[in-house]
Scaffold this motif. Structure first.
Motif, PDB file in Angstrom:
ATOM      1  N   ASP A 106       0.809  -1.218   0.000  1.00  0.00           N
ATOM      2  CA  ASP A 106       0.000   0.000   0.000  1.00  0.00           C
ATOM      3  C   ASP A 106       0.847   1.276   0.000  1.00  0.00           C
ATOM      4  OD1 ASP A 106      -2.269  -1.601   0.138  1.00  0.00           O
ATOM      5  OD2 ASP A 106      -2.201  -1.653   2.340  1.00  0.00           O
ATOM      6  N   PHE A 107       2.165   1.134  -0.049  1.00  0.00           N
ATOM      7  CA  PHE A 107       3.053   2.285   0.043  1.00  0.00           C
ATOM      8  C   PHE A 107       3.717   2.557  -1.307  1.00  0.00           C
ATOM      9  CE2 PHE A 107       2.776   0.540   4.286  1.00  0.00           C
ATOM     10  CZ  PHE A 107       2.638   1.662   5.090  1.00  0.00           C
ATOM     11  N   SER A 108       3.975   3.826  -1.571  1.00  0.00           N
ATOM     12  CA  SER A 108       4.698   4.214  -2.780  1.00  0.00           C
ATOM     13  C   SER A 108       5.714   5.295  -2.425  1.00  0.00           C
ATOM     14  CB  SER A 108       3.736   4.738  -3.852  1.00  0.00           C
ATOM     15  OG  SER A 108       3.044   5.891  -3.397  1.00  0.00           O
ATOM     16  N   PHE A 109       6.820   5.332  -3.188  1.00  0.00           N
ATOM     17  CA  PHE A 109       7.903   6.275  -2.921  1.00  0.00           C
ATOM     18  C   PHE A 109       8.413   6.840  -4.244  1.00  0.00           C
ATOM     19  CE2 PHE A 109       7.931   2.841   0.152  1.00  0.00           C
ATOM     20  CZ  PHE A 109       7.887   3.514   1.369  1.00  0.00           C
ATOM     21  N   PHE A 110       8.785   8.116  -4.197  1.00  0.00           N
ATOM     22  CA  PHE A 110       9.348   8.782  -5.367  1.00  0.00           C
ATOM     23  C   PHE A 110      10.423   9.735  -4.871  1.00  0.00           C
ATOM     24  CE2 PHE A 110       8.682  12.227  -8.762  1.00  0.00           C
ATOM     25  CZ  PHE A 110       9.586  11.625  -9.627  1.00  0.00           C
ATOM     26  N   LEU A 111      11.691   9.504  -5.271  1.00  0.00           N
ATOM     27  CA  LEU A 111      12.816  10.307  -4.798  1.00  0.00           C
ATOM     28  C   LEU A 111      13.588  10.829  -6.006  1.00  0.00           C
ATOM     29  CD1 LEU A 111      14.209   7.799  -2.125  1.00  0.00           C
ATOM     30  CD2 LEU A 111      12.572   9.644  -1.726  1.00  0.00           C
ATOM     31  N   THR A 112      14.047  12.082  -5.927  1.00  0.00           N
ATOM     32  CA  THR A 112      14.885  12.644  -6.981  1.00  0.00           C
ATOM     33  C   THR A 112      16.023  13.431  -6.351  1.00  0.00           C
ATOM     34  OG1 THR A 112      13.770  14.794  -7.204  1.00  0.00           O
ATOM     35  CG2 THR A 112      12.840  12.937  -8.438  1.00  0.00           C
ATOM     36  N   ALA A 113      17.119  13.554  -7.099  1.00  0.00           N
ATOM     37  CA  ALA A 113      18.265  14.349  -6.648  1.00  0.00           C
ATOM     38  C   ALA A 113      18.946  14.965  -7.867  1.00  0.00           C
ATOM     39  CB  ALA A 113      19.252  13.488  -5.867  1.00  0.00           C
ATOM     40  N   THR A 114      19.425  16.181  -7.713  1.00  0.00           N
ATOM     41  CA  THR A 114      20.132  16.887  -8.783  1.00  0.00           C
ATOM     42  C   THR A 114      21.359  17.568  -8.214  1.00  0.00           C
ATOM     43  OG1 THR A 114      18.087  17.318 -10.006  1.00  0.00           O
ATOM     44  CG2 THR A 114      19.988  18.686 -10.532  1.00  0.00           C
ATOM     45  N   ARG A 115      22.482  17.411  -8.918  1.00  0.00           N
ATOM     46  CA  ARG A 115      23.686  18.144  -8.577  1.00  0.00           C
ATOM     47  C   ARG A 115      24.151  18.844  -9.847  1.00  0.00           C
ATOM     48  NH1 ARG A 115      29.228  19.734  -9.217  1.00  0.00           N
ATOM     49  NH2 ARG A 115      30.011  20.220  -7.127  1.00  0.00           N
ATOM     50  N   GLN A 116      24.353  20.177  -9.768  1.00  0.00           N
ATOM     51  CA  GLN A 116      24.730  20.960 -10.940  1.00  0.00           C
ATOM     52  C   GLN A 116      25.868  21.919 -10.611  1.00  0.00           C
ATOM     53  OE1 GLN A 116      21.092  21.655 -13.979  1.00  0.00           O
ATOM     54  NE2 GLN A 116      21.069  22.964 -12.200  1.00  0.00           N
ATOM     55  N   ASP A 117      26.733  22.117 -11.597  1.00  0.00           N
ATOM     56  CA  ASP A 117      27.736  23.169 -11.542  1.00  0.00           C
ATOM     57  C   ASP A 117      27.536  24.028 -12.784  1.00  0.00           C
ATOM     58  OD1 ASP A 117      30.528  24.015 -10.210  1.00  0.00           O
ATOM     59  OD2 ASP A 117      30.725  24.140 -12.395  1.00  0.00           O
ATOM     60  N   VAL A 118      26.979  25.222 -12.596  1.00  0.00           N
ATOM     61  CA  VAL A 118      26.592  26.098 -13.701  1.00  0.00           C
ATOM     62  C   VAL A 118      27.465  27.341 -13.657  1.00  0.00           C
ATOM     63  CG1 VAL A 118      24.664  27.200 -14.879  1.00  0.00           C
ATOM     64  CG2 VAL A 118      24.239  25.293 -13.333  1.00  0.00           C
ATOM     65  N   ARG A 119      28.269  27.556 -14.700  1.00  0.00           N
ATOM     66  CA  ARG A 119      29.251  28.636 -14.718  1.00  0.00           C
ATOM     67  C   ARG A 119      28.938  29.661 -15.795  1.00  0.00           C
ATOM     68  NH1 ARG A 119      32.761  28.355 -10.206  1.00  0.00           N
ATOM     69  NH2 ARG A 119      32.581  26.191  -9.489  1.00  0.00           N
ATOM     70  N   ASP A 120      29.110  30.937 -15.431  1.00  0.00           N
ATOM     71  CA  ASP A 120      28.953  32.049 -16.362  1.00  0.00           C
ATOM     72  C   ASP A 120      30.300  32.275 -17.050  1.00  0.00           C
ATOM     73  OD1 ASP A 120      28.649  34.467 -17.662  1.00  0.00           O
ATOM     74  OD2 ASP A 120      27.426  35.358 -16.087  1.00  0.00           O
ATOM     75  N   LEU A 121      30.359  32.004 -18.357  1.00  0.00           N
ATOM     76  CA  LEU A 121      31.594  32.154 -19.133  1.00  0.00           C
ATOM     77  C   LEU A 121      31.474  33.277 -20.150  1.00  0.00           C
ATOM     78  CD1 LEU A 121      32.342  28.361 -19.801  1.00  0.00           C
ATOM     79  CD2 LEU A 121      33.087  29.767 -17.874  1.00  0.00           C
TER      80      LEU A 121
END
Length: 623
Positions: free
Chosen positions: A501-516
């Protein structure tokens, strides 16, 4: 206007011709494509979507990895999506496979679209891997698909919700099994919520004023084995509170009002005969915006302008299966115009022609898919216009499936054309702007055994010739320029599982965003891009049994820079926890939900505080 009227008449004639041909075709059932592990994608659908503490499409999308929602506060605040830090205007939003457009500024306010009639919300990085796609679906760096719910049975229902900050919602709905639905909704919120703003030089408590909203929304859908028709109407009147900056009047916020009217009518057809498949889409939309800030209380900028947009679209896609090789071709044509009373900005309309050719091949678990998109855009006006724009955009996907495991990769190059605001808006627009280019490289894997779905992807994105607005010798003298260049390295992961009867939803994000953008500018070059968190996590846990369901969802976002001026100018990290319980009894459904349970006062945009803890109670009667 005359040219647009002619285009509309041609558009109507072509639509009528398509509809006449439909009557002679054989009947067969075609089901829409679902999420594929061959491309990075995320989906919320059916009961999982209904049980979340969500009201709008933006509320649902914030739980996906790689997504940043910019929310300007309150029910009435604009809500836009940014995927993998490529920018809001690089995300295409589609309802039943047909794109929502805004030729004026290129953005879609996701707060205007209710989840009440949605079967699913899907996010694809790059695009779906399907041969029967229209050319417009290849034209975005990422795509959001909203699929209208097809009624399983005949029913009639009424819903009333009451919530914090003077919020009221009334909705009525009727449907006929597998063929038709009609829905209408009224909602109002006073929006006067308390906030606290704290920085190095100030610590202020206040009440958010002029953030009310009142809107009505109505829509209906009609379905057959091959046809889907959708009519939509939205009319809202809201306040424009501005950022919480203290004015000379000792008040926090602006006094401004906005009126929005958004309507569309669309028709989608799809059929298959043996090895041949055909899809035809058509749409007409009208949008009206009245923005009024011409009040004595406002100290600086005063405006009172009305904008009218019309958009006519016709697109088709054809595919042919030959010895395991699927070949596809799609042309589409769009005419959009903008009419407003801004001084110095004349009537302008845009013709946008796209065509794509693609090929897909599969053999023993190995799948290859590639496409080439051509885009030609021309603006027309009595004032000088930008040169004709034409571009080719390639797209390549490869995947290999071994049982429950799929390995995949893609490369995509795409651009977004300057909007009419970018090019022509008085004292801001620049006629010779270049299109904003992006390239994406992604490698990933997925595991799916029917009970557990796990996905992980690493990616490198680059955007250049970014269109930015920079000051030109005064606080209110700005110009559009091609200046920006951004590089992103990131990784997304998600897992979905169900145990009894249980449900799970997990997400993860790792970003390195550089202004060039500018190597000579030491204050910005190779620095973290503004409003780009390094880490973000979401978690959704649900329980459902015998008419009772409970869902808890949590979102974490790390700190973000909001200016390059001072390294200490950061928005702090925040956590937000929501919960919803629901119980069904005979013809009634009762639900209670709480958003931001722990009353975390945070901001997604600097000086635009979110409402904090808020409650909503709903009763639904359905027969």
């Amino acid at each position: 206007m005359i040219l647009f009227a002619k285009a509309a008449l041609i558009f109507a004639a072509l639509t009528a011709e398509v509809c006449n041909d439909i009557d002679t075709l054989e009947t067969s059932i075609v089901r829409a494509d679902r999420t594929s592990t061959h491309v990075p994608s995320q989906t919320l659908q059916g009961e999982r979507l209904e049980r979340l503490s969500t009201t709008t499409v933006a509320d649902a999308l914030k739980y996906f990895s790689g997504v940043q929602i910019k929310d300007y506060g309150g029910l009435g605040g604009q809500k836009t999506i940014n995927v993998r830090s490529l920018g809001t205007q690089h995300t295409g939003v589609f309802i039943d496979g047909i794109r929502i457009t805004n030729c004026q500024n290129g953005t879609v306010d996701l707060g205007k679209y209710s989840l009440a009639n949605m079967e699913s919300v899907e996010l694809y990085n790059a695009n779906k891997v399907s041969p029967l796609m229209t050319a417009s679906e290849y034209a975005s760096a990422s795509t959001v698909y909203l699929t209208t719910k097809r009624p399983e049975g005949s029913s009639c229902s009424g819903r009333y919700s009451n919530g914090s900050f003077g919020s009221h919602r009334v909705q009525i709905h009727g449907s006929l099994a597998r063929s038709f639905f009609a829905d209408a909704e009224y909602q109002h919120s006073d929006g006067d919520y308390p906030f606290r703003y704290k920085s190095t030089f100030e610590d202020t408590l206040g009440i958010r004023r002029n953030s009310d909203i009142t809107f009505v929304r109505s829509e209906c859908g009609w379905f057959t084995d091959h046809l889907t028709a959708h009519l939509y109407f939205y009319d809202s009147e809201r306040g424009l509170p501005g950022g919480v900056v203290q004015r000379i009047s000792d008040k926090f916020g602006d006094v401004g009002r906005e009126r929005d009217i958004n309507t569309f009518a669309q028709l989608a057809y799809r059929n298959t005969w043996g090895d041949h498949s055909l899809r035809v889409n058509t749409r007409y939309a009208y949008d009206f915006l009245h923005a009024d800030s011409d009040f004595e209380e406002n100290m600086f900028v005063h405006f009172n302008n009305r904008y009218h947009q019309r958009d006519a679209y016709l697109g088709a896609a054809y595919s042919y299966l030959w010895n395991g090789l699927t070949l596809s071709f799609s042309p589409d044509f769009r005419v959009s115009d903008l009419e407003c009373d801004v001084y110095g900005l004349d009537y302008v309309y845009r013709t946008d022609f796209k065509s794509s050719a693609g090929a897909a091949w599969s053999w023993r678990g190995l799948s290859l898919f590639s496409s080439l998109l051509y885009t030609g855009i021309q603006d027309h006006s009595s004032m000088p216009v930008a040169d004709y724009l034409s571009k080719l955009s390639p797209n390549v996907h490869i995947s290999y499936r071994m049982g429950d495991i799929t390995l995949r990769a893609f490369y995509k190059n795409v651009f977004r054309a300057p909007t009419l605001n970018d090019l022509y808006y008085t004292h801001v627009g620049k006629r010779d702007l270049k299109p904003e280019q992006t390239s994406q490289i992604d490698c990933g894997a997925s595991f799916d055994n029917g009970k557990v779905n796990f996905q992980i992807d690493g990616y490198c994105n680059e955007a250049w010739d970014k269109i930015v607005c920079i000051p030109q010798g005064g606080s209110y003298n700005w110009k559009m320029m091609n200046r920006g260049r951004v590089r992103t390295f990131g990784a997304d992961a998600s897992v979905r599982a169900a145990v009894k009867d249980f449900s799970f939803f997990l997400t993860a994000t790792r970003q390195d965003v550089r202004d060039l953008s500018d190597p000579a500018d030491s204050d910005t070059y190779n620095h973290i891009l503004l409003y780009s968190p390094e880490w973000s996590f979401t978690a959704v846990a649900g329980y459902a049994r015998k008419g009772f369901s409970a869902t808890v969802s949590h979102l974490y976002c790390s700190s973000r820079f909001w200016t390059y001026a001072d390294p200490d100018d950061v928005l702090p990290p925040y956590n937000c926890t929501d919960a919803k319980i629901q119980y069904e009894w005979k013809w009634f459904t009762f639900s209670a939900e709480c958003q931001d349970i722990f009353d975390i006062r945070y901001e997604m945009v600097q000086r635009w505080p979110m409402p904090g803890r808020r409650f909503q109670f709903t009763i639904l009667f359905k027969i």
